[in-house]
Design a protein around this motif. Structure first.
Motif, PDB file in Angstrom:
ATOM      1  N   LEU A  44       6.368 -23.213   7.074  1.00 62.57           N
ATOM      2  CA  LEU A  44       5.003 -23.696   6.902  1.00 62.57           C
ATOM      3  C   LEU A  44       4.456 -22.956   5.891  1.00 62.57           C
ATOM      4  N   GLN A  45       4.145 -23.844   4.495  1.00 66.03           N
ATOM      5  CA  GLN A  45       3.589 -23.037   3.507  1.00 66.03           C
ATOM      6  C   GLN A  45       2.145 -23.305   3.226  1.00 66.03           C
ATOM      7  N   ARG A  46       1.506 -22.411   2.518  1.00 63.27           N
ATOM      8  CA  ARG A  46       0.138 -22.718   2.221  1.00 63.27           C
ATOM      9  C   ARG A  46      -0.052 -22.535   0.818  1.00 63.27           C
ATOM     10  N   LEU A  47      -0.822 -23.232   0.274  1.00 60.35           N
ATOM     11  CA  LEU A  47      -1.132 -23.193  -1.254  1.00 60.35           C
ATOM     12  C   LEU A  47      -2.201 -22.017  -1.651  1.00 60.35           C
ATOM     13  N   HIS A  53       0.455 -21.049  -6.243  1.00 57.40           N
ATOM     14  CA  HIS A  53       1.812 -21.263  -5.792  1.00 57.40           C
ATOM     15  C   HIS A  53       1.917 -21.538  -4.267  1.00 57.40           C
ATOM     16  N   TRP A  54       3.004 -22.262  -3.783  1.00 56.73           N
ATOM     17  CA  TRP A  54       2.820 -22.086  -2.435  1.00 56.73           C
ATOM     18  C   TRP A  54       3.632 -20.958  -1.835  1.00 56.73           C
ATOM     19  N   HIS A  55       3.246 -20.460  -0.523  1.00 55.08           N
ATOM     20  CA  HIS A  55       3.655 -19.182   0.144  1.00 55.08           C
ATOM     21  C   HIS A  55       4.107 -19.513   1.545  1.00 55.08           C
ATOM     22  N   ALA A  56       5.149 -19.123   2.061  1.00 55.61           N
ATOM     23  CA  ALA A  56       5.581 -19.276   3.279  1.00 55.61           C
ATOM     24  C   ALA A  56       4.773 -18.444   4.220  1.00 55.61           C
ATOM     25  N   VAL A  57       4.292 -18.951   5.404  1.00 56.00           N
ATOM     26  CA  VAL A  57       3.423 -18.250   6.089  1.00 56.00           C
ATOM     27  C   VAL A  57       4.159 -18.242   7.790  1.00 56.00           C
ATOM     28  N   LYS A  58       4.877 -19.197   7.872  1.00 53.97           N
ATOM     29  CA  LYS A  58       5.888 -19.099   8.980  1.00 53.97           C
ATOM     30  C   LYS A  58       7.119 -19.796   8.526  1.00 53.97           C
ATOM     31  N   GLY A  82     -14.582 -22.284   8.514  1.00 55.33           N
ATOM     32  CA  GLY A  82     -15.161 -23.400   7.690  1.00 55.33           C
ATOM     33  C   GLY A  82     -14.710 -23.515   6.257  1.00 55.33           C
ATOM     34  N   HIS A  83     -13.391 -22.668   5.981  1.00 60.55           N
ATOM     35  CA  HIS A  83     -12.750 -22.705   4.724  1.00 60.55           C
ATOM     36  C   HIS A  83     -11.515 -23.323   4.826  1.00 60.55           C
ATOM     37  N   LYS A  84     -11.370 -24.581   4.214  1.00 60.33           N
ATOM     38  CA  LYS A  84      -9.993 -25.218   4.375  1.00 60.33           C
ATOM     39  C   LYS A  84      -9.267 -25.080   3.433  1.00 60.33           C
ATOM     40  N   GLU A  85      -7.833 -24.938   3.828  1.00 57.19           N
ATOM     41  CA  GLU A  85      -6.866 -24.807   3.093  1.00 57.19           C
ATOM     42  C   GLU A  85      -5.625 -25.830   3.260  1.00 57.19           C
ATOM     43  N   THR A  86      -4.842 -25.750   2.064  1.00 52.97           N
ATOM     44  CA  THR A  86      -3.864 -26.837   1.956  1.00 52.97           C
ATOM     45  C   THR A  86      -2.632 -26.121   2.549  1.00 52.97           C
ATOM     46  N   TYR A  87      -1.618 -27.023   3.219  1.00 57.19           N
ATOM     47  CA  TYR A  87      -0.702 -26.589   3.894  1.00 57.19           C
ATOM     48  C   TYR A  87       0.553 -27.781   3.777  1.00 57.19           C
ATOM     49  N   ASN A  88       1.852 -27.621   3.495  1.00 54.82           N
ATOM     50  CA  ASN A  88       2.908 -28.375   3.839  1.00 54.82           C
ATOM     51  C   ASN A  88       4.168 -27.952   4.638  1.00 54.82           C
ATOM     52  N   HIS A 110       4.406 -34.191   2.901  1.00 54.66           N
ATOM     53  CA  HIS A 110       3.254 -34.392   2.487  1.00 54.66           C
ATOM     54  C   HIS A 110       2.172 -33.220   2.815  1.00 54.66           C
ATOM     55  N   ASN A 111       1.051 -33.106   1.947  1.00 54.34           N
ATOM     56  CA  ASN A 111       0.250 -32.093   2.507  1.00 54.34           C
ATOM     57  C   ASN A 111      -0.885 -32.395   3.439  1.00 54.34           C
ATOM     58  N   THR A 112      -1.241 -31.201   4.118  1.00 57.18           N
ATOM     59  CA  THR A 112      -2.503 -31.353   4.971  1.00 57.18           C
ATOM     60  C   THR A 112      -3.423 -30.430   4.620  1.00 57.18           C
ATOM     61  N   VAL A 113      -4.832 -31.056   4.686  1.00 52.94           N
ATOM     62  CA  VAL A 113      -5.842 -29.858   4.350  1.00 52.94           C
ATOM     63  C   VAL A 113      -6.594 -29.594   5.819  1.00 52.94           C
ATOM     64  N   ILE A 114      -6.553 -28.255   6.023  1.00 53.74           N
ATOM     65  CA  ILE A 114      -7.200 -28.003   7.527  1.00 53.74           C
ATOM     66  C   ILE A 114      -7.735 -26.772   7.442  1.00 53.74           C
ATOM     67  N   ASP A 115      -8.908 -26.490   8.193  1.00 51.89           N
ATOM     68  CA  ASP A 115      -9.600 -25.343   8.436  1.00 51.89           C
ATOM     69  C   ASP A 115      -8.813 -24.215   9.282  1.00 51.89           C
ATOM     70  N   CYS A 116      -7.807 -23.428   8.785  1.00 51.29           N
ATOM     71  CA  CYS A 116      -6.873 -22.823   9.734  1.00 51.29           C
ATOM     72  C   CYS A 116      -6.799 -21.505   9.145  1.00 51.29           C
TER      73      CYS A 116
END
Length: 116
Positions: A44-47, A53-58, A82-88, A110-116
């Motif tokens: 699970l990567q977060r931009l 850059h993409w970084h693995a978070v899980k 309230g801060h959305k981030e991009t994951y793939n 594909h990417n997903t943008v979510i408040d996580c």
């Protein structure tokens, strides 16, 4: 002779609303004959906005095992601020056949943008 399998990364998802975020990959098929073993990895990567850059978070690694099934990362706990981030989801697959190993194949969902 080519021996192969395909492993598809799914877009990151939540099982329950406001629940943890997961990345998952699954096998979609293999050659005949199939490889002797496969090693799949799912990240699970977060931009990161600060460096682009993409970084693995899980992360989840199957180890060398049969070439079938699904692989899911541990859940990333979402802190709703309230801060959305991009994951793939990034998947990596390597196969072994008669003692020979393939180069790892890497693909992103594909990417997903979510408040996580």
């Amino acid at each position: 002779m080519y021996v192969w399998c395909t492993f598809l990364g799914e877009k990151p998802f939540q099982v329950t609303h406001n629940g943890p975020l997961f990345a998952q990959g699954h096998y979609t098929g293999c050659s005949t004959p199939p490889p002797d073993k496969c090693r799949a990895q799912v990240d699970l990567q977060r931009l990161e906005a600060y460096d682009g850059h993409w970084h693995a978070v899980k992360h989840k690694d199957s180890g060398w095992t049969k070439c079938s099934g699904r692989l899911t990362t541990p859940g990333l706990k979402c802190v709703h601020d309230g801060h959305k981030e991009t994951y793939n989801t990034q998947v990596t697959l390597q196969v072994e056949y008669h003692g020979r190993f393939s180069e790892p194949g890497i693909a992103d969902s594909h990417n997903t943008v979510i408040d996580c």
